[in-house]
Design a protein around this motif. Structure first.
Motif, short mmCIF file in Angstrom:
data_model
loop_
_atom_site.label_atom_id
_atom_site.label_comp_id
_atom_site.label_asym_id
_atom_site.label_seq_id
_atom_site.Cartn_x
_atom_site.Cartn_y
_atom_site.Cartn_z
N UNK A 197 0.85 -1.19 0.00
CA UNK A 197 0.00 0.00 0.00
C UNK A 197 0.88 1.23 0.00
N UNK A 198 0.57 2.16 -0.89
CA UNK A 198 1.41 3.35 -1.01
C UNK A 198 0.57 4.57 -1.33
N UNK A 199 -0.39 4.86 -0.48
CA UNK A 199 -1.28 5.99 -0.70
C UNK A 199 -0.51 7.31 -0.69
N UNK A 200 -0.65 8.05 -1.74
CA UNK A 200 -0.03 9.38 -1.88
C UNK A 200 1.48 9.32 -1.59
N UNK A 201 2.15 8.42 -2.25
CA UNK A 201 3.60 8.31 -2.06
C UNK A 201 4.34 8.77 -3.30
#
Length: 226
Positions: A197-201
């Protein structure tokens, strides 16, 4: 009945409901309670909410530690997540002290806690790729690694996951603005069993650009002159 008349199992159960400071204070009252405080079974889970807590002598690190969480969001430590080029000298000195505290603590974890199963780091602006690399190497059973808003984490951490994260099943790098889409894609390809998971990365807009910072400084100087 006095508390010291309880058997060890009961005392461990009672200690488990106390926070770290309360456990330490109770342990100071007698040798029997100190022995309970020092029992590894009491320290399978640790949570920290400020850099200062990492320096206190109110917990134990050892092979029994399975779950570790270091999360802070206070105004005092928000500066740690600002890009280095935006910090003034006072802020850099402040952050340098935090960096040493965090890196020294995580090095201790690497050396003393080989059975760690989950690690959560949130708002820890001084956690580096090298720290995560050493943790992955020294904690081969690590199944969950959650990094949130750790600005120094880059694709080197993602590469370390592909090389040393054989047991890893969960990887969160939310709001880690210095990882890239290419790095995330490599993890997906090489570690298909990892829930990533890499939300707003990747591709996040940085705090500011050097040119913008220079413009703000010039505007500020003009206001002072007026």
């Amino acid at each position: 009945m006095h508390i010291t008349q309880l058997n060890r199992e009961c005392l461990l159960h009672l200690f488990s409901f106390l926070d770290k400071n309360s456990r330490k204070n109770l342990a100071k009252t007698c040798h029997k309670l100190l022995e309970v405080f020092q029992d590894p079974l009491l320290w399978s889970l640790l949570n920290f909410h400020s850099p200062v807590e990492l320096k206190k002598d109110n917990f134990l690190l050892g092979p029994a530690l399975k779950h570790l969480s270091i999360c802070w969001y206070s105004e005092r430590v928000k500066v740690c997540n600002i890009e280095d080029w935006m910090k003034n000298s006072f802020q850099k000195d402040f952050c340098s002290r935090h960096e040493n505290i965090v890196s020294d603590f995580l090095l201790d974890v690497c050396n003393r806690c080989p059975n760690l199963l989950s690690l959560t780091l949130s708002g820890c602006g001084h956690v580096t790729d090298d720290c995560i690399l050493q943790l992955l190497k020294n904690c081969p059973n690590l199944k969950s690694l959650k990094l949130e808003n750790c600005v120094r984490i880059t694709d080197h951490t993602l590469e370390a996951v592909t090389l040393h994260g054989a047991s890893l099943r969960t990887l969160h790098v939310d709001f880690c603005r210095n990882v890239t889409q290419a790095g995330l894609q490599r993890v997906r390809e090489k570690c298909p069993s990892v829930m990533l998971r890499a939300e707003r990365s990747a591709n996040m807009i940085p705090d500011s650009k050097p040119e913008k910072k220079l413009m703000l400084e010039k505007a500020s100087r003009k206001l002072v002159q007026l």
